[in-house]
Design a protein around this motif. Structure first.
Motif, mmCIF file in Angstrom:
data_model
loop_
_atom_site.group_PDB
_atom_site.id
_atom_site.type_symbol
_atom_site.label_atom_id
_atom_site.label_comp_id
_atom_site.label_asym_id
_atom_site.label_seq_id
_atom_site.Cartn_x
_atom_site.Cartn_y
_atom_site.Cartn_z
ATOM 1 N N THR J 2 29.846 34.380 55.917
ATOM 2 C CA THR J 2 29.873 35.809 54.681
ATOM 3 C C THR J 2 29.528 35.094 53.880
ATOM 4 N N ALA J 3 28.116 36.125 52.745
ATOM 5 C CA ALA J 3 27.750 35.664 52.032
ATOM 6 C C ALA J 3 28.670 36.238 50.637
ATOM 7 N N VAL J 4 29.137 35.757 49.148
ATOM 8 C CA VAL J 4 29.902 36.163 48.229
ATOM 9 C C VAL J 4 28.343 37.007 47.276
ATOM 10 N N LYS J 5 28.607 37.426 46.901
ATOM 11 C CA LYS J 5 27.835 38.359 45.413
ATOM 12 C C LYS J 5 28.861 38.222 44.075
ATOM 13 N N ILE J 6 27.990 37.626 43.654
ATOM 14 C CA ILE J 6 28.538 37.465 42.077
ATOM 15 C C ILE J 6 27.438 38.588 40.660
ATOM 16 N N ILE J 7 28.329 39.893 40.544
ATOM 17 C CA ILE J 7 27.801 40.693 40.092
ATOM 18 C C ILE J 7 28.049 40.415 38.322
ATOM 19 N N GLU J 8 27.348 40.919 36.821
ATOM 20 C CA GLU J 8 27.814 40.836 35.759
ATOM 21 C C GLU J 8 27.925 41.986 35.129
ATOM 22 N N LEU J 9 29.366 42.259 34.382
ATOM 23 C CA LEU J 9 29.903 43.426 33.627
ATOM 24 C C LEU J 9 29.970 43.221 32.326
ATOM 25 N N VAL J 10 30.683 44.245 31.907
ATOM 26 C CA VAL J 10 30.914 44.358 30.230
ATOM 27 C C VAL J 10 31.958 44.928 30.293
ATOM 28 N N GLY J 11 33.075 44.445 30.325
ATOM 29 C CA GLY J 11 34.087 45.788 30.087
ATOM 30 C C GLY J 11 34.863 46.300 28.303
ATOM 31 N N SER J 12 35.695 47.124 28.284
ATOM 32 C CA SER J 12 36.182 47.603 27.349
ATOM 33 C C SER J 12 37.431 47.981 26.886
ATOM 34 N N SER J 13 37.990 47.338 25.666
ATOM 35 C CA SER J 13 39.708 48.406 25.556
ATOM 36 C C SER J 13 39.859 48.588 23.438
ATOM 37 N N THR J 14 40.238 49.567 23.859
ATOM 38 C CA THR J 14 41.135 49.328 22.212
ATOM 39 C C THR J 14 42.246 48.496 21.962
ATOM 40 N N GLU J 15 42.737 47.732 22.801
ATOM 41 C CA GLU J 15 43.766 47.494 23.079
ATOM 42 C C GLU J 15 43.796 45.419 22.917
ATOM 43 N N GLY J 16 42.858 44.687 23.551
ATOM 44 C CA GLY J 16 42.562 44.148 22.953
ATOM 45 C C GLY J 16 41.491 43.118 24.095
ATOM 46 N N TRP J 17 41.579 41.598 24.386
ATOM 47 C CA TRP J 17 40.437 41.413 25.261
ATOM 48 C C TRP J 17 41.371 40.839 26.224
ATOM 49 N N GLN J 18 42.562 40.529 27.073
ATOM 50 C CA GLN J 18 42.591 40.680 28.035
ATOM 51 C C GLN J 18 42.748 42.411 28.953
ATOM 52 N N GLU J 19 42.819 43.155 28.007
ATOM 53 C CA GLU J 19 42.580 44.537 29.219
ATOM 54 C C GLU J 19 41.016 44.808 28.554
#
Lengths: 68, 68, 68, 68, 68, 68, 68, 68, 68, 68, 68, 68
Positions: J2-19
């Protein structure tokens, strides 16, 4: 001996990437003298409604540092 | 099987970066044949009196190696 | 919160590198909406008989991901 | 003192990547002598109709430079 | 919580690169236990008289660190 | 002009790394057509009881993007 | 326009790293003319019995390419 | 087959960078035997009152791993 | 002179990335003394059923090497 | 396999980097299933009037690719 | 809390690379105070008639930023 | 057109890495105006007696350059 200083700037243009990189030179020349070289380290663009509204170039400028 | 060889050249132009990169192709074509591709790995410029006097492009040229 | 998705495309043009990078935007706009930015990560060319037959640009496109 | 020279070649094979890298050695041995080492810096493949038609290896070859 | 430790080794083989990488696992297993993964970060070879006399693989090994 | 799209996949095999990379091609061919090239960007392995239980290859696949 | 060519060499010395890098210049000057610059991209050493027996420097040499 | 192990150390000296890198060899030789090579991957310095009080070199040491 | 040694560890936590990096310090302190610094070189996470089950941090630890 | 696929996303939060990084997981889980891991490759922030108005995290998501 | 600022300078010397890097410190000390460290990120040289006429070092200087 | 300038700072905190990165913003805001973004390029810590005494973040700050 004369030290050379390197600073990083981001130029922009509505015309194209070459103009964005040259914009950095125009801006840098307003505050520093004796610029000797530039190195374009990144090419990006800001897009709105499927049109490039701003071509951008990250540029490192090298100039001969003057003492105050 | 035919091996492809990769060499690095620096082209220059007083017109712009695209011309500097194409200058590499012009120069390389004088000594090697069967060039198949190029990869621009750096964009710099030499500056005098706040003007770009030489646009420069570091280019890797790939060509089919011929045997003597 | 709205996540931004990043995809990589290779554009091409017979005119020049700026046109190759803009070609990516034209193609991407056919399948995704709300493109916000692009980052050119590579500049190459395909060569035949000492002429550039195809300018190419590797481009990362950022767009606001929509849910089905 | 004897300087070592480093050149980059791309080998290919229809069998596999190890054969593509070894193809570089076979080709390089036709024009240079005293090869001492190799460093594989890239593994790619050309694909047609869902089949790998050419395994490719970018290889840096180090050899003892001889003077003419 | 259990920390994982990462070490770098260079394996070698007269057969091929896959065997060189697996040689690292064989060697590492003699001194550490609970190896969980490996990452091949470099592929080189030593050459004599136009023959590969030693395939080599730089490998990072991850294992669960045990306390004395 | 036709844009080329690049995606990243991780293939796996119990046989070896070449098979893991080719596994990516097999999987990709099930959902995309007109694959033109691949670039192996990482070689890893999962290990249990001092044995490689899964060879893995991170692969970038380039294919001609089709419009819906 | 005059293209500049870049080649990579490894110099060595029993004295120190600066001498190893300068050794590259001495060797390169025997076969190419019009060298304009050098960039040291790696510093290594070969060791025997806890002594450095050879300081080594990987150096990129830039010179003005002459046509035959 | 004999696996080679790679470790990273930071050497220091009040004399200069070459001495800082050689300091790593002196220290490493106290705990490991059969060192075969070193690769200097970083050159830094600690400064106090506009004087370098400690030259520092990050060095990767390769040695033949012995089994207990 | 006292050499500093650098080792790489992977810490984990169910709480967050800062805790995962600090976990490396806790684990390292069990076997080495005189730790002087750390450098977080990677932040990953293991995910199950759309939840992060393990935050992970790849950390380089620098400590003053003691002789036996 | 089973192949694994990798995608790139940019998340955002007003709280902090972990969020911000966890926001990517929340968004990705709306369109893909069987997410197995994430790798945070960049940490940025947007600033207005000397305040961080948006913490952002560039994240690579790995998931088991399903066939239609 | 006191922020540390990092600037990049290029030093030069007719004597050697260590002197070129130290030249950066001499120059930087004329305009900034409280320098705490330096990191040499590049070693180059300018060459004329097969002689090094200028050793150069690209150096990042870290100093405690003072407020006006 | 307005050029954006990029500077690098190192922030610190006794609380955590997010606070260290935000410390850079607090410090930068004392001397420059119109900060638009930040990019955290490194996460380190200083350690004493097995405790983190200072979390540190290397941060690139982008701000709209003003002319004197």
């Amino acid at each position: 001996m004369t030290a050379v200083k390197i600073i990083e700037l981001v130029g922009s243009s509505t015309e194209g990437w070459q103009e964005a990189a040259e914009d950095v030179l125009t801006e840098a020349a307003k505050t520093v003298r004796h610029i000797v070289g530039m190195d374009v380290v990144g090419w990006t663009a800001k897009i709105e409604k499927n049109k490039i509204v701003s071509y951008r170039a990250n540029v490192k400028i090298a100039f001969i540092a003057e003492r105050p």
